[in-house]
Write a protein that holds these residues in place. Structure first.
Motif, mmCIF file in Angstrom:
data_model
loop_
_atom_site.group_PDB
_atom_site.id
_atom_site.type_symbol
_atom_site.label_atom_id
_atom_site.label_comp_id
_atom_site.label_asym_id
_atom_site.label_seq_id
_atom_site.Cartn_x
_atom_site.Cartn_y
_atom_site.Cartn_z
ATOM 1 N N MET A 61 -53.966 49.249 80.260
ATOM 2 C CA MET A 61 -54.834 49.646 79.147
ATOM 3 C C MET A 61 -54.390 51.019 78.687
ATOM 4 S SD MET A 61 -56.933 47.054 78.949
ATOM 5 C CE MET A 61 -58.319 47.636 77.958
ATOM 6 N N ARG A 62 -54.347 51.224 77.372
ATOM 7 C CA ARG A 62 -53.861 52.497 76.849
ATOM 8 C C ARG A 62 -54.747 53.008 75.721
ATOM 9 N NH1 ARG A 62 -47.842 54.257 74.867
ATOM 10 N NH2 ARG A 62 -47.414 54.402 77.065
ATOM 11 N N LEU A 63 -54.858 54.327 75.675
ATOM 12 C CA LEU A 63 -55.561 55.000 74.601
ATOM 13 C C LEU A 63 -54.632 56.059 74.024
ATOM 14 C CD1 LEU A 63 -58.217 55.518 73.029
ATOM 15 C CD2 LEU A 63 -58.832 57.134 74.851
ATOM 16 N N ASP A 64 -54.343 55.968 72.737
ATOM 17 C CA ASP A 64 -53.501 56.950 72.058
ATOM 18 C C ASP A 64 -54.327 58.206 71.826
ATOM 19 O OD1 ASP A 64 -51.649 58.315 70.554
ATOM 20 O OD2 ASP A 64 -51.450 56.789 68.997
ATOM 21 N N GLY A 83 -74.322 54.252 85.608
ATOM 22 C CA GLY A 83 -73.438 54.392 84.458
ATOM 23 C C GLY A 83 -72.563 55.628 84.480
ATOM 24 N N LEU A 84 -72.395 56.260 85.638
ATOM 25 C CA LEU A 84 -71.622 57.500 85.718
ATOM 26 C C LEU A 84 -70.134 57.297 85.456
ATOM 27 C CD1 LEU A 84 -73.307 59.236 88.767
ATOM 28 C CD2 LEU A 84 -73.460 59.879 86.373
ATOM 29 N N VAL A 85 -69.650 56.087 85.660
ATOM 30 C CA VAL A 85 -68.219 55.846 85.451
ATOM 31 C C VAL A 85 -67.827 56.085 83.992
ATOM 32 C CG1 VAL A 85 -68.288 53.354 85.017
ATOM 33 C CG2 VAL A 85 -66.304 54.352 86.123
ATOM 34 N N HIS A 86 -68.744 55.889 83.069
ATOM 35 C CA HIS A 86 -68.427 56.069 81.646
ATOM 36 C C HIS A 86 -68.187 57.539 81.285
ATOM 37 C CE1 HIS A 86 -68.991 51.828 81.161
ATOM 38 N NE2 HIS A 86 -70.186 51.929 81.714
ATOM 39 N N PRO A 87 -69.092 58.466 81.624
ATOM 40 C CA PRO A 87 -68.761 59.870 81.349
ATOM 41 C C PRO A 87 -67.586 60.367 82.200
ATOM 42 C CG PRO A 87 -70.888 59.726 82.467
ATOM 43 C CD PRO A 87 -70.468 58.321 82.127
ATOM 44 N N LEU A 88 -67.404 59.801 83.373
ATOM 45 C CA LEU A 88 -66.277 60.175 84.224
ATOM 46 C C LEU A 88 -64.957 59.807 83.550
ATOM 47 C CD1 LEU A 88 -65.326 61.310 86.929
ATOM 48 C CD2 LEU A 88 -65.668 59.037 87.911
ATOM 49 N N LEU A 89 -64.852 58.587 83.038
ATOM 50 C CA LEU A 89 -63.632 58.167 82.343
ATOM 51 C C LEU A 89 -63.452 58.975 81.053
ATOM 52 C CD1 LEU A 89 -61.141 56.415 82.131
ATOM 53 C CD2 LEU A 89 -62.588 54.563 81.226
ATOM 54 N N ALA A 90 -64.530 59.218 80.327
ATOM 55 C CA ALA A 90 -64.437 60.040 79.114
ATOM 56 C C ALA A 90 -63.946 61.445 79.455
ATOM 57 C CB ALA A 90 -65.796 60.097 78.410
ATOM 58 N N GLY A 91 -64.390 61.974 80.569
ATOM 59 C CA GLY A 91 -63.931 63.292 81.006
ATOM 60 C C GLY A 91 -62.461 63.295 81.384
ATOM 61 N N TYR A 105 -62.235 50.824 92.632
ATOM 62 C CA TYR A 105 -61.775 52.151 92.236
ATOM 63 C C TYR A 105 -60.834 52.146 91.031
ATOM 64 C CZ TYR A 105 -57.319 51.215 94.553
ATOM 65 O OH TYR A 105 -56.108 50.676 94.911
ATOM 66 N N VAL A 106 -60.149 51.039 90.765
ATOM 67 C CA VAL A 106 -59.222 50.987 89.622
ATOM 68 C C VAL A 106 -59.954 50.757 88.310
ATOM 69 C CG1 VAL A 106 -57.269 50.223 91.026
ATOM 70 C CG2 VAL A 106 -58.694 48.511 89.863
ATOM 71 N N GLY A 107 -61.217 50.389 88.378
ATOM 72 C CA GLY A 107 -61.991 50.115 87.177
ATOM 73 C C GLY A 107 -61.799 48.688 86.691
ATOM 74 N N THR A 108 -62.541 48.350 85.671
ATOM 75 C CA THR A 108 -62.432 47.018 85.080
ATOM 76 C C THR A 108 -61.956 47.146 83.632
ATOM 77 O OG1 THR A 108 -64.711 47.026 84.267
ATOM 78 C CG2 THR A 108 -64.346 46.147 86.506
ATOM 79 N N ARG A 109 -61.391 46.080 83.158
ATOM 80 C CA ARG A 109 -60.923 46.070 81.773
ATOM 81 C C ARG A 109 -62.060 46.421 80.816
ATOM 82 N NH1 ARG A 109 -57.671 41.198 78.649
ATOM 83 N NH2 ARG A 109 -57.774 42.158 76.577
ATOM 84 N N ALA A 110 -63.244 45.862 81.064
ATOM 85 C CA ALA A 110 -64.392 46.114 80.186
ATOM 86 C C ALA A 110 -64.761 47.598 80.145
ATOM 87 C CB ALA A 110 -65.589 45.281 80.623
ATOM 88 N N THR A 111 -64.682 48.285 81.275
ATOM 89 C CA THR A 111 -64.983 49.717 81.314
ATOM 90 C C THR A 111 -64.009 50.492 80.439
ATOM 91 O OG1 THR A 111 -65.950 49.573 83.523
ATOM 92 C CG2 THR A 111 -65.171 51.744 82.824
ATOM 93 N N GLU A 163 -62.192 49.248 77.953
ATOM 94 C CA GLU A 163 -62.405 48.877 76.548
ATOM 95 C C GLU A 163 -63.578 49.643 75.953
ATOM 96 O OE1 GLU A 163 -60.604 44.346 76.351
ATOM 97 O OE2 GLU A 163 -62.713 44.597 76.903
ATOM 98 N N LYS A 164 -64.628 49.814 76.733
ATOM 99 C CA LYS A 164 -65.798 50.556 76.250
ATOM 100 C C LYS A 164 -65.437 52.011 75.936
ATOM 101 C CE LYS A 164 -70.662 51.267 77.195
ATOM 102 N NZ LYS A 164 -71.797 50.944 78.038
ATOM 103 N N ALA A 165 -64.402 52.520 76.626
ATOM 104 C CA ALA A 165 -63.954 53.900 76.399
ATOM 105 C C ALA A 165 -62.905 53.985 75.286
ATOM 106 C CB ALA A 165 -63.398 54.471 77.691
ATOM 107 N N GLY A 166 -62.615 52.869 74.624
ATOM 108 C CA GLY A 166 -61.682 52.891 73.506
ATOM 109 C C GLY A 166 -60.260 52.498 73.841
ATOM 110 N N PHE A 167 -59.983 52.195 75.093
ATOM 111 C CA PHE A 167 -58.643 51.757 75.489
ATOM 112 C C PHE A 167 -58.404 50.339 74.971
ATOM 113 C CE2 PHE A 167 -59.429 55.157 78.368
ATOM 114 C CZ PHE A 167 -58.251 55.525 79.000
ATOM 115 N N GLU A 168 -57.126 50.020 74.737
ATOM 116 C CA GLU A 168 -56.742 48.672 74.337
ATOM 117 C C GLU A 168 -55.714 48.140 75.311
ATOM 118 O OE1 GLU A 168 -55.340 48.856 70.318
ATOM 119 O OE2 GLU A 168 -57.333 49.326 69.524
ATOM 120 N N LYS A 169 -55.725 46.833 75.499
ATOM 121 C CA LYS A 169 -54.730 46.225 76.372
ATOM 122 C C LYS A 169 -53.357 46.401 75.725
ATOM 123 C CE LYS A 169 -53.103 41.977 78.430
ATOM 124 N NZ LYS A 169 -53.222 40.517 78.469
#
Length: 190
Positions: free
Chosen positions: A185-188, A116-124, A155-161, A163-169
């Motif tokens: 996917m974008r996060l304001d 599950g390291l990709v989640h804190p990595l994306l949050a970082g 390496y590009v990630g998945t849409r679900a990853t 979305e879990k980080a709060g990004f929207e299509k």
């Protein structure tokens, strides 16, 4: 497990995570999206490492690194879109004129995957962009609808990853990777 995500200013740690095994190799170092195509294709072997060393010394550096108790275990390429090949990419649309940042690559070292390291990595990566004044951050993951993605293309990630980080299509793209369509996917961050 204690994960810290820090700016990628340590060249040796970047090289550990995304550098080639042979110093004369003309691959990776996560340069294909960070640099414009002409510069990227002209760099050879040790020149590539030297260019990454220069990028690590810049403000902001070329991404973030996840550390597990001090050991580098993950990389995310994240930078202002204007300084990447996405600035001119015809397959990934620009949905407005904001000076958004792009996260284009996430890699977790072998031996540390499936934790599950990709989640804190994306949050970082998101926090890094926010701290550097980004109004929004984009990613261009595959929309794999739960199907397995080949490891070399993950390496590009998945849409679900994302979305879990709060990004929207925000948009469809005409880019396809490993047989899957990529979405914007974008996060304001404002």
């Amino acid at each position: 497990m204690s994960i810290d995500v820090l700016p990628a200013s340590n060249f040796d740690d970047v090289a550990t995570l995304v550098g080639p095994k042979r110093p004369d190799a003309n691959v990776c170092f996560c340069l294909s999206y960070r640099l414009q195509a002409k510069e990227h294709t002209q760099l050879r072997g040790p020149e590539r490492a030297e260019r990454v060393r220069q990028l690590c010394a810049e403000t902001p550096p070329p991404g973030v690194i996840a550390y597990d108790d001090g050991e580098p275990v993950g990389w995310a390429g994240v930078h202002p879109r204007a300084d990447t090949s996405f600035a001119r990419n015809r397959k990934i649309p620009h949905i407005d004129d904001l000076d958004v940042w792009s996260v284009w690559c996430m890699r977790v070292r072998p031996g540390h995957r499936k934790q599950g390291l990709v989640h804190p990595l994306l949050a970082g990566a998101v926090e890094f962009a926010r701290e550097n004044g980004a109004p929004a951050i984009e990613g261009y993951p595959v929309d794999n609808r739960g199907e397995k993605v080949d490891l070399t293309m993950a390496y590009v990630g998945t849409r679900a990853t994302f979305e879990k980080a709060g990004f929207e299509k925000a948009a469809d793209t005409t880019s396809v990777l490993a047989g899957f369509p990529r979405v914007l996917m974008r996060l304001d961050l404002r």
